[in-house]
Design an enzyme around this catalytic site. Structure first.
Site, short mmCIF file in Angstrom:
data_model
loop_
_atom_site.label_atom_id
_atom_site.label_comp_id
_atom_site.label_asym_id
_atom_site.label_seq_id
_atom_site.Cartn_x
_atom_site.Cartn_y
_atom_site.Cartn_z
CG ASN A 163 -10.64 38.93 52.70
OD1 ASN A 163 -10.10 39.68 53.52
ND2 ASN A 163 -11.87 39.14 52.26
CD GLN A 191 -8.37 34.17 51.43
OE1 GLN A 191 -7.78 33.64 50.50
NE2 GLN A 191 -9.70 34.18 51.50
CB SER A 209 -12.14 28.66 57.00
OG SER A 209 -13.43 28.23 56.64
CB ALA A 210 -12.30 22.95 56.28
CB THR A 247 -22.50 16.70 69.16
OG1 THR A 247 -23.23 16.39 70.35
CG2 THR A 247 -21.94 15.42 68.56
CB CYS A 336 -18.22 38.04 53.22
SG CYS A 336 -17.24 36.58 53.60
#
Length: 402
Positions: A163, A191, A209-210, A247, A336
């Site tokens: 990343n 990535q 990850s979207a 959910t 991050c």
């Protein structure tokens, strides 16, 4: 000490150029439309009535879209709350599912913190963990993985592309080595999903990850190959084949599915391939005008969208802050760990001295980035670097938020 406000302004403020797609990407129109559609779906996918059936059908349609991106079976996709959760489920879930105590995990020193912290959690649960170091380019030698295997090894986790540097790892080769020893292979493909094909990488577990491929934030997925046993980290209901209770986030999942389909079209488009390489060439050419730069990860295969550069005599975080004032969005290392004064663990693992690591900046253009935008941004970078160097080391301004 000279303050940030005293640094002379670039000639063209307010450029509004986004070169931080490795941190997150804008939501594409297809994904935004799908999220809105999902917001109007009333039912719970687990409910046995018409409203629940509508939600279930939407969920499973998105699962098929993710399966196409991940090159896996429809029933091998597990939706999560993001890439970090997918990493944790892969690493910790494998250790918890191991039939014997003292399971052994192999990973690397350049992994995203989501994997490294998951490995630390696995260690707390009694697992042994071997952390491999890369070479000076940031590349992992498959033979090092082979040498690290033990009779009790249950998982090898090596990211697909880093990343911070964009360096691509030989995941397929490492997966072959792991499988020959009867060991599962996990790769964090956060990535690379939507940038390069995931066909043939050979991993049993693949995290995505979207928001890294133009989908919404807060939703991810883990490919779990058929027959692989994982212990759930979130327990309660039986959703997601019993691997992730709760959910499902129907609007987020719909947005992720739409983004996956759009991304897959781009991956297969020769024009997209040409564009991403053109942007890298123009970006590098422009930054070289600053002089005194070093490319972190040079000489290794990489994704064209990520370029990590060290500017001699300049603090990377200071340069990032100055550029941000004028609307140019880049980052110093991983988003991050923004605000940390510690040098990047990735660059440190590559053997890069702390001073050079602290002078690094990551540039990551995206699908909609234009060549003129790159050229304008690099011109501003060159100007800012020259002004910072003119101040001298003792007067380099520190970020206002540090």
């Amino acid at each position: 000490m000279t303050h940030l406000s005293s640094v002379p302004s670039p000639s063209l403020p307010g450029t509004g150029i986004y070169l931080d797609h490795a941190a997150t990407s804008p939501v594409c129109p297809e994904a935004a439309e799908a999220v809105l559609r999902g917001m109007n779906i009333t039912g719970n996918p687990s409910s046995r009535h018409a409203a629940g059936d509508e939600a279930k059908e939407a969920l499973e349609s998105s699962r098929a879209q993710l399966a196409a991106l991940l090159d896996c079976g429809f029933d091998e996709v597990v939706f999560t709350g993001g890439g970090s959760e997918a990493d944790a489920l892969a690493v910790v879930g494998t250790v918890l599912a191991a039939e014997h105590r003292g399971a052994h995990v192999i990973t690397t020193a350049i992994e995203h913190s989501a994997v490294l912290e998951s490995a630390a959690m696995a260690r707390e649960l009694g697992a042994e963990v071997t952390v491999l170091r890369p070479d000076s380019r940031g590349w992992i030698d498959p033979d090092d993985v082979r040498k690290a295997l033990r009779p009790n090894t249950v998982l090898v986790s090596v990211m697909h592309a880093n990343n911070e540097t964009g360096v691509l790892q030989p995941v397929a080769d490492i997966a072959d080595i792991a499988h020959q020893a009867g060991v599962l292979m996990h790769t964090d493909a956060v990535q690379t999903a939507g940038k390069v094909s995931l066909t043939g990488i050979g991993a049993d577990l693949v995290s995505v990850s979207a928001h890294k491929f133009y989908g919404p934030k807060g939703v991810g997925a883990l490919k779990v190959a058929s027959g692989v046993r994982l212990a759930p980290l979130i327990r309660g209901g039986s959703q997601e084949r019993g691997m992730r209770a709760g959910t499902e986030n129907v609007p987020g999942v719909l947005g992720m599915g739409a983004a996956a389909s759009a991304a897959l079209r781009h991956v297969d488009d020769p024009a997209f391939e040409e564009h991403r390489h053109t942007l890298r060439v123009r970006l590098l050419k422009g930054l070289e005008e600053a002089g005194g730069i070093e490319i972190n990860g040079a000489g290794a295969p990489c994704v064209p969208e990520t370029l990590n550069v060290s500017f001699a005599g300049v603090r990377g975080d200071t340069l990032v802050d100055i550029l941000a004032v004028y609307g140019i969005c880049v980052s110093a290392g991983s988003a991050c760990h923004a605000g940390s004064d510690e040098p990047s663990h990735v660059l440190t693992a590559m053997g890069i001295p702390a001073e050079r690591a602290r002078s690094s900046v990551r540039f990551s253009p995206g699908r909609t980035t234009t060549v003129p935008a790159v050229e304008e941004a690099t011109a501003r970078v060159v100007e800012a670097v020259a002004r910072l160097r003119a101040l001298g080391p003792a007067d380099v301004p520190q970020p206002a938020h540090a």
